[in-house]
Motif scaffolding. Structure first.
Motif, short mmCIF file in Angstrom:
data_model
loop_
_atom_site.label_atom_id
_atom_site.label_comp_id
_atom_site.label_asym_id
_atom_site.label_seq_id
_atom_site.Cartn_x
_atom_site.Cartn_y
_atom_site.Cartn_z
N GLU A 1 0.79 -1.22 -0.11
CA GLU A 1 0.04 0.16 0.07
C GLU A 1 1.09 1.13 -0.22
O GLU A 1 0.69 2.32 -0.76
CB GLU A 1 -1.06 -0.06 1.30
CG GLU A 1 -1.86 1.08 1.26
CD GLU A 1 -2.81 1.28 2.60
OE1 GLU A 1 -3.44 2.24 2.65
OE2 GLU A 1 -2.47 0.24 3.43
N LYS B 1 1.13 4.21 -3.09
CA LYS B 1 0.68 5.39 -2.82
C LYS B 1 1.89 6.59 -3.22
O LYS B 1 1.48 7.63 -3.24
CB LYS B 1 0.04 5.59 -1.70
CG LYS B 1 -1.24 5.01 -1.07
CD LYS B 1 -1.74 5.51 0.31
CE LYS B 1 -3.12 4.73 0.65
NZ LYS B 1 -3.60 4.99 1.98
N ASN B 2 3.02 5.90 -3.37
CA ASN B 2 4.36 6.74 -2.99
C ASN B 2 5.18 6.26 -4.28
O ASN B 2 5.91 5.50 -3.85
CB ASN B 2 4.85 6.93 -1.82
CG ASN B 2 4.05 7.36 -0.97
OD1 ASN B 2 3.64 8.62 -0.60
ND2 ASN B 2 3.51 6.62 0.12
#
Length: 542
Positions: free
Chosen positions: A230, A234-235
């Motif tokens: 996750e 997200k990054n």
């Protein structure tokens, strides 16, 4: 005019009154201190020498400062002497970082490094990338290429920021480093304190986690693959994952973050309660031996698509041999390995660990590299060197031994203001770098200091390139163990690194700087902007 005279008279009266009060209070204060000292049963000096004995503790508290600026010569102080610090400070401020009237270093001392220049230096051909950007110096290898990871990564910068957590460093310090990393093109290692908002100002990031699994842990404190996936999704600026087995400052002992440095924000980022010292376990729970570690590395790489490696100090070599043998058998392994020398020091460590546990970089790296060399594995791995290597000559020595990248920690800290006060573990860093004290950290301006770091990093790369050119090479990956000699003392002359350590590094495949610029996996600034242009934009914005 009359009123002015009355005002002056009133001031004079108040001054006399103030002095009278001081004459009364000072003796009372001295008597009070004397009584306290006489009754003091814990500190003999204070008890035996009331009031005067306090000077001993004052002088002891400012001892490092006295030695750094008054007592020690330019080459004496450790861990970084005045000459080294001055080079970092001058480079970060874009001041004159040259020396005049010759070196003041004893070049006949054992261990002195000599870099052998060529008779004719390398000349940049027309349209060479370094004519546009004299600081352009990527890694000659691609992380994850051999193991065919989904998202291989060629670091844009030979020099990069080593693992330092938000928590150990202040938010302003982390922000300054990340912004400077963005404009200079280097990657920023998060340290084991997890990814914070202050790591998210544009630079490539190497996500680092240790035995505490901060930021990627479940409720029981064990590793959570779902949380890591996750985080990576997200990054997208996370380009690689580094697993910490141990660090040079205290191998075999988990990280320490005192309760005094833990804020609510840090606790939330790490997923921990407040009010207690954070002590990482000494060992991992996700794996307990070499075969399990290799399985874990493959699992992380498969789930994230990123290059995965590990960081370790070096001591016993049996498990390194086991690792290399398994890599031969399986045809798989870590994409990169960070060798952290025992001279590492950003983490607080017990005195005995800092002084005696694990090998210093030169002995550590050569021991491990030879194990991989004997098994034909050196081309599979990107070797990252760490341990007081943020100076061009030291970095080139590491490259000659077989390193592909340099990670540095204390040198970037100095670039943004660290004065080597050596109080990182007390939360009282006077420069606002290694503290969570709001007042102290507020003195560190992230925008201003990010430019300082940018200047240091680009000066570092430029000098590494210049020395490489002086040796007749286009890229420092081409420097060999015969190009550097080490002093054996005046009576024994010198030895090449090859003779001294008994091996010759594997030549790195290199097709020219233009091929690195054209690489689709090039990180950092990529091929559309130079570090000079990036810095100009930042200055214009602010």
């Amino acid at each position: 005019m009359q009123r002015f005279k009355e005002f002056i008279t009133e001031l004079e009266f108040l001054e006399v009154e103030f002095l009278a009060i001081l004459f009364v209070l000072i003796p009372i204060w001295i008597i009070y201190l004397a009584i306290r000292d006489i009754l003091n049963k814990r500190q003999t000096i204070k008890h035996n020498f009331p009031v005067v004995g306090r000077l001993r503790y004052l002088l002891e508290s400012i001892g490092p400062e006295l030695r750094q600026y008054i007592v020690a010569s330019n080459r004496e102080e450790l861990p970084f002497n005045r000459s080294q610090r001055s080079w970092v400070y001058a480079s970060s401020k874009k001041q004159n970082n040259y020396e005049g009237f010759g070196t003041d270093k004893d070049i006949y001392a054992p261990g002195h490094v000599f870099i052998n220049p060529a008779m004719f230096a390398y000349q940049l051909p027309e349209n060479h990338p370094n004519l546009k950007d004299p600081h352009f110096l990527p890694c000659a290898k691609v992380m994850g290429e051999y193991n065919q990871r989904k998202r291989p990564f060629r670091p844009y910068s030979l020099g990069n920021i080593s693992a330092m957590s938000f928590g150990s460093l202040s938010r302003n310090a982390v922000t300054a480093l990340n912004r400077g990393a963005h404009t200079s093109g280097c990657y920023h290692n998060t340290g084991e304190g997890s990814l914070s908002p202050y790591h998210s100002h544009g630079s490539d990031v190497m996500f680092h986690f240790g035995t505490g699994y901060y930021g990627v842990r479940n409720k029981d404190g064990n590793f959570s693959m779902d949380k890591l996936v996750e985080l990576v999704e997200k990054n997208s600026f996370i380009r690689a994952v580094e697993i910490k087995l141990s660090q040079g400052a205290k191998p075999g002992k988990g990280g320490i973050l005192p309760a005094s440095k833990i804020t609510k924000e840090i606790a939330e980022i790490r997923g921990l309660p407040m009010g207690k010292d954070i002590l990482s376990p000494a060992s991992h729970t996700a794996f307990t031996n070499v075969p399990e570690m290799l399985d874990f590395i493959e699992d992380v790489a498969e789930n994230t698509g990123l290059p995965v490696g590990f960081k370790s100090a070096v001591g016993q070599l049996k498990m390194w041999e086991e690792l290399a043998d398994l890599m031969v058998q399986r045809g798989k392994g870590p994409d990169f390995i960070t060798i952290d020398g025992g001279e590492g020091g950003t983490g607080a460590a017990p005195h005995s660990f800092a002084d005696h546990v694990s090998l210093p970089f030169a002995f550590a790296f050569t021991s491990v590299y030879q194990i991989f060399l004997e098994r034909g594995l050196t081309d599979r791995v990107v070797f990252v060197a760490s341990g007081r290597l943020g100076f061009p000559a030291k970095a080139l020595m590491a490259m000659a031994m077989g390193a592909d990248l340099i990670q540095m920690a204390r040198e970037p800290m100095m670039a943004i203001g660290c004065i080597q006060a050596q109080v990182c573990h007390t939360n009282k860093c006077p420069a606002g770098v290694a503290t969570q004290n709001k007042w102290l950290s507020s003195g560190l301006d992230p925008t201003f200091k990010s430019v300082r770091f940018h200047n240091y990093m680009t000066a570092f790369r430029k000098e590494v390139l210049q020395i490489s050119h002086a040796c007749g090479y286009e890229h420092p990956c081409q420097i060999t163990m015969h190009d550097i000699e080490v002093g054996m003392g005046a009576s024994r002359s010198t030895q090449t690194l090859a003779d001294n350590y008994g091996y010759t590094k594997t030549p790195v495949e290199f097709k020219g700087m233009q091929s690195l610029l054209d690489c689709p996996h090039l990180g950092g600034l990529g091929k559309n902007i130079t570090s000079v242009e990036a810095l100009t934009k930042v200055k214009a914005t602010h």
